[in-house]
Enzyme design. Sequence first.
Site, PDB file in Angstrom:
ATOM      1  N   LYS A  13     -21.918 -45.021  30.806  1.00 28.27           N
ATOM      2  CA  LYS A  13     -21.479 -43.406  30.550  1.00 28.27           C
ATOM      3  C   LYS A  13     -20.020 -43.437  30.873  1.00 28.27           C
ATOM      4  O   LYS A  13     -19.178 -42.837  30.087  1.00 28.27           O
ATOM      5  CB  LYS A  13     -22.018 -42.601  31.659  1.00 28.27           C
ATOM      6  N   ARG A  88     -28.996 -34.457  36.737  1.00 27.74           N
ATOM      7  CA  ARG A  88     -29.775 -35.541  37.194  1.00 27.74           C
ATOM      8  C   ARG A  88     -31.140 -35.138  37.564  1.00 27.74           C
ATOM      9  O   ARG A  88     -32.004 -35.672  37.811  1.00 27.74           O
ATOM     10  CB  ARG A  88     -29.046 -36.150  38.418  1.00 27.74           C
ATOM     11  N   ARG A 127     -19.862 -55.199  38.484  1.00 27.57           N
ATOM     12  CA  ARG A 127     -18.969 -54.355  38.231  1.00 27.57           C
ATOM     13  C   ARG A 127     -17.867 -54.251  39.104  1.00 27.57           C
ATOM     14  O   ARG A 127     -17.862 -54.348  40.288  1.00 27.57           O
ATOM     15  CB  ARG A 127     -19.656 -52.911  38.039  1.00 27.57           C
ATOM     16  N   ARG A 154     -18.028 -51.180  44.111  1.00 20.76           N
ATOM     17  CA  ARG A 154     -18.557 -49.902  44.554  1.00 20.76           C
ATOM     18  C   ARG A 154     -19.476 -49.825  45.728  1.00 20.76           C
ATOM     19  O   ARG A 154     -20.349 -50.993  45.633  1.00 20.76           O
ATOM     20  CB  ARG A 154     -19.160 -49.224  43.390  1.00 20.76           C
ATOM     21  N   ARG A 165     -31.296 -46.732  43.351  1.00 19.32           N
ATOM     22  CA  ARG A 165     -30.504 -45.845  42.238  1.00 19.32           C
ATOM     23  C   ARG A 165     -31.439 -45.852  40.931  1.00 19.32           C
ATOM     24  O   ARG A 165     -31.696 -44.790  40.144  1.00 19.32           O
ATOM     25  CB  ARG A 165     -29.051 -46.337  41.795  1.00 19.32           C
TER      26      ARG A 165
HETATM   27  P1  AP5 Z   1     -20.014 -48.147  33.691  1.00 21.66           P
HETATM   28  O1  AP5 Z   1     -19.363 -47.319  32.471  1.00 21.66           O
HETATM   29  O2  AP5 Z   1     -19.582 -47.888  34.903  1.00 21.66           O
HETATM   30  O3  AP5 Z   1     -21.604 -47.215  33.918  1.00 21.66           O
HETATM   31  P2  AP5 Z   1     -22.251 -45.844  34.428  1.00 21.66           P
HETATM   32  O4  AP5 Z   1     -23.374 -45.430  33.362  1.00 21.66           O
HETATM   33  O5  AP5 Z   1     -20.955 -44.847  34.411  1.00 21.66           O
HETATM   34  O6  AP5 Z   1     -22.671 -46.331  35.623  1.00 21.66           O
HETATM   35  P3  AP5 Z   1     -22.675 -45.465  37.038  1.00 21.66           P
HETATM   36  O7  AP5 Z   1     -23.103 -46.769  38.096  1.00 21.66           O
HETATM   37  O8  AP5 Z   1     -21.194 -44.828  37.340  1.00 21.66           O
HETATM   38  O9  AP5 Z   1     -23.628 -44.290  37.060  1.00 21.66           O
HETATM   39  P4  AP5 Z   1     -24.352 -43.509  38.139  1.00 21.66           P
HETATM   40  O10 AP5 Z   1     -24.997 -42.692  37.284  1.00 21.66           O
HETATM   41  O11 AP5 Z   1     -25.253 -44.469  38.884  1.00 21.66           O
HETATM   42  O12 AP5 Z   1     -23.067 -43.348  39.224  1.00 21.66           O
HETATM   43  P5  AP5 Z   1     -22.375 -41.904  39.360  1.00 21.66           P
HETATM   44  O13 AP5 Z   1     -21.121 -42.416  39.775  1.00 21.66           O
HETATM   45  O14 AP5 Z   1     -22.665 -40.985  38.384  1.00 21.66           O
HETATM   46  O15 AP5 Z   1     -20.638 -49.458  33.327  1.00 21.66           O
HETATM   47  C1  AP5 Z   1     -21.359 -50.357  34.194  1.00 21.66           C
HETATM   48  C2  AP5 Z   1     -20.567 -51.639  34.097  1.00 21.66           C
HETATM   49  O16 AP5 Z   1     -21.121 -52.255  32.806  1.00 21.66           O
HETATM   50  C3  AP5 Z   1     -19.231 -51.823  34.236  1.00 21.66           C
HETATM   51  O17 AP5 Z   1     -18.667 -53.175  34.650  1.00 21.66           O
HETATM   52  C4  AP5 Z   1     -18.825 -52.064  32.593  1.00 21.66           C
HETATM   53  O18 AP5 Z   1     -17.469 -52.661  32.401  1.00 21.66           O
HETATM   54  C5  AP5 Z   1     -19.920 -52.717  32.120  1.00 21.66           C
HETATM   55  N1  AP5 Z   1     -20.293 -52.337  30.606  1.00 21.66           N
HETATM   56  C6  AP5 Z   1     -20.281 -51.026  29.949  1.00 21.66           C
HETATM   57  N2  AP5 Z   1     -20.596 -50.960  28.823  1.00 21.66           N
HETATM   58  C7  AP5 Z   1     -20.892 -52.390  28.560  1.00 21.66           C
HETATM   59  C8  AP5 Z   1     -21.556 -53.089  27.397  1.00 21.66           C
HETATM   60  N3  AP5 Z   1     -21.390 -52.265  26.212  1.00 21.66           N
HETATM   61  N4  AP5 Z   1     -21.649 -54.398  27.667  1.00 21.66           N
HETATM   62  C9  AP5 Z   1     -21.828 -54.979  28.572  1.00 21.66           C
HETATM   63  N5  AP5 Z   1     -21.133 -54.295  29.760  1.00 21.66           N
HETATM   64  C10 AP5 Z   1     -20.895 -53.074  29.740  1.00 21.66           C
HETATM   65  O19 AP5 Z   1     -23.082 -41.348  40.563  1.00 21.66           O
HETATM   66  C11 AP5 Z   1     -22.802 -42.043  41.821  1.00 21.66           C
HETATM   67  C12 AP5 Z   1     -23.789 -41.309  42.914  1.00 21.66           C
HETATM   68  O20 AP5 Z   1     -23.604 -39.901  43.061  1.00 21.66           O
HETATM   69  C13 AP5 Z   1     -25.341 -41.075  42.612  1.00 21.66           C
HETATM   70  O21 AP5 Z   1     -25.837 -42.403  42.909  1.00 21.66           O
HETATM   71  C14 AP5 Z   1     -25.594 -39.895  43.409  1.00 21.66           C
HETATM   72  O22 AP5 Z   1     -25.761 -40.546  44.566  1.00 21.66           O
HETATM   73  C15 AP5 Z   1     -24.429 -38.959  43.328  1.00 21.66           C
HETATM   74  N6  AP5 Z   1     -24.458 -38.175  42.582  1.00 21.66           N
HETATM   75  C16 AP5 Z   1     -23.563 -38.030  41.300  1.00 21.66           C
HETATM   76  N7  AP5 Z   1     -24.141 -37.011  40.396  1.00 21.66           N
HETATM   77  C17 AP5 Z   1     -24.889 -36.448  41.107  1.00 21.66           C
HETATM   78  C18 AP5 Z   1     -25.842 -35.434  40.722  1.00 21.66           C
HETATM   79  N8  AP5 Z   1     -25.781 -34.696  39.607  1.00 21.66           N
HETATM   80  N9  AP5 Z   1     -26.809 -34.854  41.315  1.00 21.66           N
HETATM   81  C19 AP5 Z   1     -27.195 -35.812  42.377  1.00 21.66           C
HETATM   82  N10 AP5 Z   1     -26.582 -36.735  43.177  1.00 21.66           N
HETATM   83  C20 AP5 Z   1     -25.365 -37.152  42.229  1.00 21.66           C
HETATM   84 MG    MG Z   2     -19.950 -44.003  35.966  1.00 23.15          MG
END
Ligand code: AP5
Ligand code: MG
Length: 224
Positions: A13, A88, A127, A154, A165
């Site tokens: 994402k 979410r 990552r 991270r 997660r």
């Molecule tokens: P990346 O692009 O970083 O993936 P992502 O989908 O953004 O993954 P996240 O870990 O950021 O998602 P998340 O939803 O768990 O975390 P968030 O920060 O939102 O890609 C991942 C890796 O793959 C990278 O190394 C990239 O280079 C690689 N990659 C990408 N595309 C690729 C491809 N095509 N092929 C190969 N490799 C590839 O949330 C964190 C925390 O915040 C949550 O756990 C929760 O505690 C809290 N939180 C956030 N939002 C809420 C909410 N709405 N409600 C409640 N808690 C929340």
């Molecule tokens: Mg992300």
Amino acid sequence: MNLLLYGAPGSGKGTQANMLRSKFGIPHIATGDMLRAEIAAGTELGRQAQPILAAGKYVSDEIMIGMIRNRLGEPDCEPGFIIDGFPRTVPQANALDTLMVELRKRFDRVIYLRVPVEELLQRLSGRLVCPQCQRTYPPNTSVCVADGSALAQREDDKPEAVRPRIEIYLEKTVPVLDHYRASGLVSEIDGRGTIDEISRQVLAAVAAPANGSTAQKAANKQQA
Ligand code: AP5
Ligand code: MG
């Protein structure tokens, strides 16, 4: 242009949102990045959120809905936005529907990046992230191309947080997809392949006309 990026942790994402932000010049609103900024700044919210993120759990709906409400009301969101990481839970999705009506906006597309769990686990464990600008990088990268900062892992990519997660995503966030499927706005993309290949598919999905249901079209018309 108002876009919603949906997918499991590690589905890409953030990676695709960065591409869309550069292409369309609209803000990338990532609730995870916003929470990490609060933690880094040592705010009260950051202090509350830190152990929740580290454990791979979700911050409360009340806090997250308040956060997105404030953010979408800022002037830079007027021309459009890319939301990543929200909603979410089904209550968050319902609150976002209400907020979009209040703002007299609608989503043009919901992009679902579908990636199997084994690949998610592999991506998350390798990552790297820029602590300054939050850009994400695959393994074997050392500095951020944007600002030259040394990359780091991270906290919630450590093995003890990754499984919880994925589990909470399956339990609480998978039902959110059904919420949007009914709108006809969901474009499902196989998230495996090179980042450039996925970007091409994302851009094609954004350019394609929405296959909205009659009910959604009527709702959109009412909001217009
Ligand atoms: P990346 O692009 O970083 O993936 P992502 O989908 O953004 O993954 P996240 O870990 O950021 O998602 P998340 O939803 O768990 O975390 P968030 O920060 O939102 O890609 C991942 C890796 O793959 C990278 O190394 C990239 O280079 C690689 N990659 C990408 N595309 C690729 C491809 N095509 N092929 C190969 N490799 C590839 O949330 C964190 C925390 O915040 C949550 O756990 C929760 O505690 C809290 N939180 C956030 N939002 C809420 C909410 N709405 N409600 C409640 N808690 C929340
Ligand atoms: Mg992300």
